[in-house]
Write an enzyme that holds these catalytic residues in place. Structure first.
Site, short mmCIF file in Angstrom:
data_model
loop_
_atom_site.label_atom_id
_atom_site.label_comp_id
_atom_site.label_asym_id
_atom_site.label_seq_id
_atom_site.Cartn_x
_atom_site.Cartn_y
_atom_site.Cartn_z
N ALA A 158 7.45 -9.75 14.40
CA ALA A 158 6.43 -10.80 14.46
C ALA A 158 6.33 -11.53 13.12
O ALA A 158 6.27 -12.77 13.07
CB ALA A 158 5.09 -10.21 14.85
N TYR A 159 6.31 -10.78 12.04
CA TYR A 159 6.26 -11.39 10.70
C TYR A 159 7.51 -12.23 10.46
O TYR A 159 7.43 -13.37 9.99
CB TYR A 159 6.15 -10.30 9.64
N SER A 160 8.68 -11.68 10.80
CA SER A 160 9.93 -12.40 10.60
C SER A 160 9.93 -13.70 11.39
O SER A 160 10.32 -14.76 10.88
CB SER A 160 11.10 -11.51 11.02
N SER A 178 7.39 -15.47 12.28
CA SER A 178 6.45 -16.43 11.69
C SER A 178 7.05 -17.10 10.46
O SER A 178 6.83 -18.29 10.22
CB SER A 178 5.13 -15.74 11.32
N LYS A 179 7.83 -16.37 9.69
CA LYS A 179 8.42 -16.95 8.48
C LYS A 179 9.66 -17.79 8.80
O LYS A 179 9.93 -18.79 8.10
CB LYS A 179 8.76 -15.84 7.47
#
Length: 263
Positions: A157-159, A161-162
């Site tokens: 999820a973080y990846s 978003s970035k």
């Protein structure tokens, strides 16, 4: 080198601690007037007071970057205080679920981090662009991450978003370029700090059955330069991309990771 930032107005989101506080100090040291924005203004005030004691002009504005109305109010407050907006640095963000596969990540977890890391930056960029266009130019620096350049298991999820923030940055750069607005992204790798020292290193040590000093050393060996980045390293990159020294640079992803993303 004269960076040309003296007296320029810098809006910084997420300035209360860690990387955000380091970015704030770096812009203050260049003589910028500061607009510091975040949800918890009480947490920002110690940083703001420190900057005032260093001679900086500072205003603190409450802002939830996931709310467009808050971001519009932030831009209005900056213009009311200083009459212009020269620089926007989007530091505010989150890490999302850690150690979960994509299929273990809930819809709410995914939406929350994408909204914060992507929509939050979109909201602030959208809010400051009219002022930058009217005054004839500006600089926008988004803080992304190297997991948005190589991906990372357990951080889907973080990846995501970035990765998305990189697309926002590049499209904005193309659209804003004719208005003399540079839009770039700084991508930190692992950054030495409280979370790294109290969570990342101990977890690696426990998983491998080694001491924490050895775990730190092994982390450093993942990078070409054999050292872990600091908050100041990230802050200096943000200052550079906001400065006159980077006048001909736009739409780039600048990894600040000691050479991890390119290995």
């Amino acid at each position: 080198m004269e960076l040309g930032l003296k007296e320029r107005v810098a809006v910084i989101t997420g300035p209360a601690k860690g990387m955000g506080a380091a970015v704030t100090r770096a812009f203050a040291e260049e003589g910028c007037r500061l607009v510091l924005a975040g949800r918890d203004t009480a947490a920002i005030e110690p940083v703001a007071q420190d900057m005032r004691e260093r001679g900086a002009q500072v205003v603190v504005v409450p802002c939830d970057v996931t709310r467009q109305a808050d971001c519009t109010a932030l831009a209005d407050a900056a213009l009311k205080a200083f009459g212009r907006i020269d620089v926007l640095v989007n530091v505010a963000g989150g890490s999302g679920p850690i150690g979960k596969t994509g299929w273990e990540t809930s819809e709410d977890e995914f939406n929350e981090i994408v909204t914060l890391n992507m929509t939050g930056c979109f909201n602030t960029m959208r809010a400051v662009m009219p002022a930058m266009i009217e005054q004839g130019g500006g600089r926008i620096v988004n803080v992304g991450g190297t997991f948005g350049m190589r991906g990372r298991a357990g951080r889907m999820a973080y990846s995501a978003s970035k990765w998305g923030l990189r697309g926002i940055t590049k499209s904005f750069a193309l659209e804003a370029g004719p208005h003399n607005v540079n839009v770039n992204c700084v991508a930190p790798g692992m950054v030495d700090g409280p979370r790294f020292r109290t969570k990342v290193v101990p977890e690696m040590a426990a998983r491998l059955g080694i001491g924490e000093d050895e775990a730190f050393r092994r982390h450093a060996e993942d990078y070409a330069l054999r050292r872990v980045s600091t908050d100041a390293d990230v802050a200096h990159a943000c200052v550079f991309l906001a400065s006159d020294a980077a006048r001909q640079i736009t739409g780039v992803d600048l990894p600040v990771d000691g050479g991890w993303a390119m290995l």
